[in-house]
Write a protein that holds these residues in place. Structure first.
Motif, short mmCIF file in Angstrom:
data_model
loop_
_atom_site.label_atom_id
_atom_site.label_comp_id
_atom_site.label_asym_id
_atom_site.label_seq_id
_atom_site.Cartn_x
_atom_site.Cartn_y
_atom_site.Cartn_z
N ASN A 152 0.81 -1.22 0.00
CA ASN A 152 0.00 0.00 0.00
C ASN A 152 0.84 1.27 0.00
N ARG A 207 -3.61 -4.71 -10.38
CA ARG A 207 -3.83 -3.31 -10.73
C ARG A 207 -2.65 -2.43 -10.32
N GLN A 264 0.25 -0.27 -12.60
CA GLN A 264 0.61 1.13 -12.38
C GLN A 264 2.10 1.27 -12.07
N ASP A 292 -5.08 -10.07 5.86
CA ASP A 292 -5.38 -8.64 6.02
C ASP A 292 -6.81 -8.36 6.49
N THR A 316 -7.31 -8.35 10.14
CA THR A 316 -6.68 -7.28 10.92
C THR A 316 -7.58 -6.05 10.99
N LYS A 317 -8.60 -6.00 10.13
CA LYS A 317 -9.49 -4.84 10.11
C LYS A 317 -10.80 -5.10 10.81
N ARG A 375 0.35 3.74 15.42
CA ARG A 375 -0.05 2.36 15.09
C ARG A 375 1.15 1.44 14.99
N GLU A 414 -4.95 7.14 20.89
CA GLU A 414 -4.25 6.86 19.64
C GLU A 414 -3.42 8.09 19.28
N LEU A 430 -2.20 10.57 16.69
CA LEU A 430 -2.54 11.07 15.36
C LEU A 430 -1.49 12.09 14.94
N LYS A 481 -8.06 18.52 1.85
CA LYS A 481 -8.16 17.27 1.09
C LYS A 481 -7.10 17.21 -0.02
N ALA A 516 -4.16 14.44 -0.24
CA ALA A 516 -4.07 13.60 -1.45
C ALA A 516 -2.69 13.72 -2.08
N TRP A 545 0.90 5.33 3.95
CA TRP A 545 -0.41 5.69 4.50
C TRP A 545 -0.37 6.04 5.98
N GLN A 549 -3.75 13.31 9.84
CA GLN A 549 -5.20 13.09 9.89
C GLN A 549 -5.95 14.38 9.61
N ALA A 585 -9.10 9.96 -2.25
CA ALA A 585 -9.18 11.24 -2.95
C ALA A 585 -7.97 11.37 -3.87
N GLY A 586 -8.19 11.75 -5.08
CA GLY A 586 -7.06 12.01 -5.96
C GLY A 586 -6.76 10.86 -6.91
N LEU A 629 -11.15 -5.58 1.77
CA LEU A 629 -10.32 -5.78 2.96
C LEU A 629 -8.99 -6.45 2.65
N GLY A 630 -8.98 -7.38 1.71
CA GLY A 630 -7.76 -8.11 1.41
C GLY A 630 -6.87 -7.38 0.41
N GLY A 645 -6.27 -4.10 0.21
CA GLY A 645 -5.64 -2.87 0.65
C GLY A 645 -6.41 -1.62 0.23
N VAL A 692 -9.09 -0.65 1.57
CA VAL A 692 -9.57 -0.03 2.81
C VAL A 692 -8.72 -0.56 3.96
N GLU A 693 -8.14 0.36 4.77
CA GLU A 693 -7.41 -0.10 5.96
C GLU A 693 -8.28 0.09 7.21
N SER A 694 -7.75 -0.26 8.40
CA SER A 694 -8.66 -0.40 9.54
C SER A 694 -9.32 0.93 9.95
N MET A 695 -8.57 2.03 9.87
CA MET A 695 -9.21 3.30 10.21
C MET A 695 -10.24 3.67 9.15
N MET A 736 -12.05 1.58 7.52
CA MET A 736 -13.25 0.78 7.77
C MET A 736 -14.10 1.42 8.85
#
Lengths: 536, 78
Positions: A94, A120, A124, A243, A246-247, A434, A467, A469, A485, A489, A497, A502, B15-16, B29-30, B32, B34-37, B39
């Motif tokens: 990611n 994908r 890229q 993954d 983990t979410k 995190r 947490e 931030l 934004k 971006a 990430w 934030q 965005a972007g 979810l698998g 990438g 969307v990550e946990s925050m 979600m």
């Protein structure tokens, strides 16, 4: 390599798998999703991958990239690459593409191991870019480089060992972490330093072949070395948490129950999410016997609550920058006192420490200083960055021609009367969020390099759920209509990430200190109400 | 509802990235995406937008793996 097994040699990380395959062939080595490899299967398949890599021209010391999410193939990739005598370079799927391209170029990665779900992103990644890449293994698709499916790998012979001589001083892996200028640093580890970690952690946490280790960390995070290196050393089973789990904490707790995990090692955040949303009261997690956490400070109230939920388990604080894998441990005998984070503890075996002041003099008892570590588990340095490597170490000459080499952690510590180390902050502007290291200087640097931004300041903020931030603040170049934004971006193309702010607040000026520097504490106070409204 | 959720994920979490295509069947979810925050943000959006509460028990892979799964879940709760 086959001889190594027969003779019981154990000086390479791959020897652990060969040895466990000899002793416990049918024991599951790695599980992920609904699949698994026994040690015998892993030993056979890593040979096949190694042979294929060698056939494609991979030689000792070459770097091979791994571009996989949390899945069973990670184990195969790691061991196949090392079995070929090559060095594995785990990449964050990611991460911004430009960052990944930078690593591929810097390490001259010609071969990558990936999976269909990354198609994908791979398109890229290679699209119109000059990269050293020649092939991608793990998916068959239409790309400007050669792609090879796993089925083609399984056509390789199983009765032949890869050629080449590797010794423990050879590099085994390069793990990337953020650098303060924004270009990442590749931490180089050898078979010796990886295996030293495996041996020390196996003894410290009394791991055996009966253990089932929950591996939550991605392979580009050093926390993963317990599951990937230590488990094969003792013949234990590592369950790779996919993954999706983990979410979703309620699904994760179900998986921990189903897999009867006995050992858990992750950043505190994963455990806090389990505590808050994992419906633990409905799960039977009584097989858990030891919980290891590391990467950042565990908020004491949450830790105490979790210890109450799992009274049968021991809890340990793990500390050590990825440069040394791990260096201290602390077993909690009882929940932490209110408001007091768990200490870092004491340095473990085969490791020495110094606590130094700004002039590299040892601080007196009870005083705060920077922690320096000398250990068998220490890195060789940063890939392709000799200047940074030199700065990272402190050499103390103890006799002419013989020096002790210590790694400068940058972490400030204090040793109490009982000999326990306590974390007192950072020497620089690095923070943990995190569990990931973020250099705030790098975030500021990237913000400032955007044409729309005149000045930038970034600082950490701890919200109501404890947490950390990242909050940014900018002065724009005139009123150019750039929104928060847009800024986030644009940063997303440069930073991983977890390093993205934030929130970013626009101001017409910053509070300054006497010397005209940005006064970050005052800035934070000024913005506090606004931040609280958004982030609690 | 599919479209609303996909627009939210694209605009708020990516965005972007103009070229991004998300279908209702994509594994969020698998992959990438969307990550946990992220979600947690989606769940917050669903709660506000569709007037339901999502208890921790329902925050599972089965209910949130794809946009299609989310739509089914939301419909069952309305």
């Amino acid at each position: 390599m086959a001889e190594a097994r027969d003779k019981g040699w154990n000086y390479l990380l791959t020897h652990s798998v060969l040895d466990s395959a000899y002793r416990y062939p049918d024991q599951p080595a790695f599980r992920g999703g609904n699949q698994q490899y026994t040690y015998a299967q892993l030993a056979e398949r890593m040979q096949q991958l190694a042979l294929l890599l060698q056939e494609m021209g991979v030689r000792k010391g070459d770097r091979v990239g791994i571009y996989l999410n949390r899945c069973l193939e990670t184990a195969l990739a790691i061991y196949g690459i090392m079995q070929a005598g090559a060095v594995y370079v785990p990449l964050d799927p990611n991460a911004p593409l430009e960052r990944i391209r930078g690593i591929l170029r810097s390490c001259r990665v010609k071969h990558l191991i990936s999976q269909p779900v990354q198609k994908r992103r791979l398109q890229q990644l290679v699209d119109g870019e000059a990269l050293p890449l020649e092939s991608i293994i793990g998916l068959k698709t239409d790309l400007p480089v050669k792609t090879i499916s796993w089925d083609e790998v399984w056509e390789m012979p199983t009765d032949r060992s890869p050629a080449g001589r590797v010794c423990e001083k050879d590099l085994a892996y390069i793990m990337y972490t953020s650098g303060s200028t924004g270009s990442p640093k590749g931490i180089m580890h050898t078979h010796a330093s990886g295996l030293a970690y495996a041996r020390l952690s196996a003894q410290t946490y009394q791991l055996t072949g009966q253990d089932r280790i929950g591996n939550h960390a991605p392979i580009y995070f050093d926390i993963s070395t317990l599951g990937y290196f230590t488990a094969p050393l003792v013949g234990a089973t590592t369950v790779i948490i996919p993954d999706a789990y983990t979410k979703m904490p309620a699904s994760l707790s179900q998986l921990i129950e189903k897999e009867k995990l006995s050992i858990w090692y992750s950043v505190p955040l994963a455990l806090i999410q389990l505590l808050q949303r994992g419906i633990l009261e409905e799960r039977d997690l009584s097989a858990l016997r030891w919980i290891l956490f590391g990467g950042e400070v565990f908020p004491p109230a949450h830790l105490a609550a979790l210890m109450e939920k799992w009274p049968q388990a021991r809890f340990s604080n793990v500390y050590g920058p990825a440069e040394v894998n791990q260096c201290t441990y602390y077993h909690l005998e009882e929940p932490p006192l209110s408001g007091q984070p768990a200490p870092l503890g004491t340095v473990w075996e085969n490791t020495q420490m110094l606590i130094l002041d700004d002039q590299d003099r040892e601080v007196g008892p009870g005083n705060i200083g920077e922690l320096l570590i000398r250990s068998a588990t220490a890195m060789q340095g940063y890939w392709g960055q000799p200047d940074l490597t030199e700065k990272a170490f402190y050499c103390m000459e103890v006799a002419p021609g013989f020096s002790e080499k210590y790694y400068r952690t940058g972490d400030l510590v204090r040793q109490d009367e009982a000999g326990l180390l306590h974390f007192m902050g950072r020497k620089d502007q690095q923070i943990k969020t995190r569990g990931y290291r973020v250099e705030l200087e790098a975030v500021e640097h990237q913000l400032r390099s955007l044409g729309t931004v005149k000045e930038a300041a970034v600082f950490p903020y701890r919200n109501g759920s404890e947490e950390t931030l990242i909050i940014g603040s900018v002065i724009l170049n005139g009123s150019n209509g750039t929104t928060e934004k847009d800024l986030i971006a644009a940063l997303g193309d440069k930073l991983p990430w977890y390093a993205l702010p934030q929130s970013i607040f626009e101001l017409s000026d910053f509070p300054r200190t006497g010397s005209d520097k940005v006064d970050r504490p005052a800035l934070k106070t000024q913005l506090l109400e606004k931040i609280k409204q958004v982030h609690g | 509802m599919d479209k609303q959720l996909i627009t939210y994920i694209k605009d708020e979490l990516h965005a972007g990235d103009a070229g991004l295509e998300i279908t209702p069947q994509d594994d969020l979810l698998g992959s990438g995406l969307v990550e946990s925050m992220g979600m947690m943000k989606i769940i917050g959006f669903i709660e506000n937008q569709y007037g339901i509460t999502v208890p921790p028990r329902d925050m599972t892979i089965e209910n949130f793996l794809t946009v299609e799964a989310m739509v089914n879940y939301i419909s069952s709760r309305q």
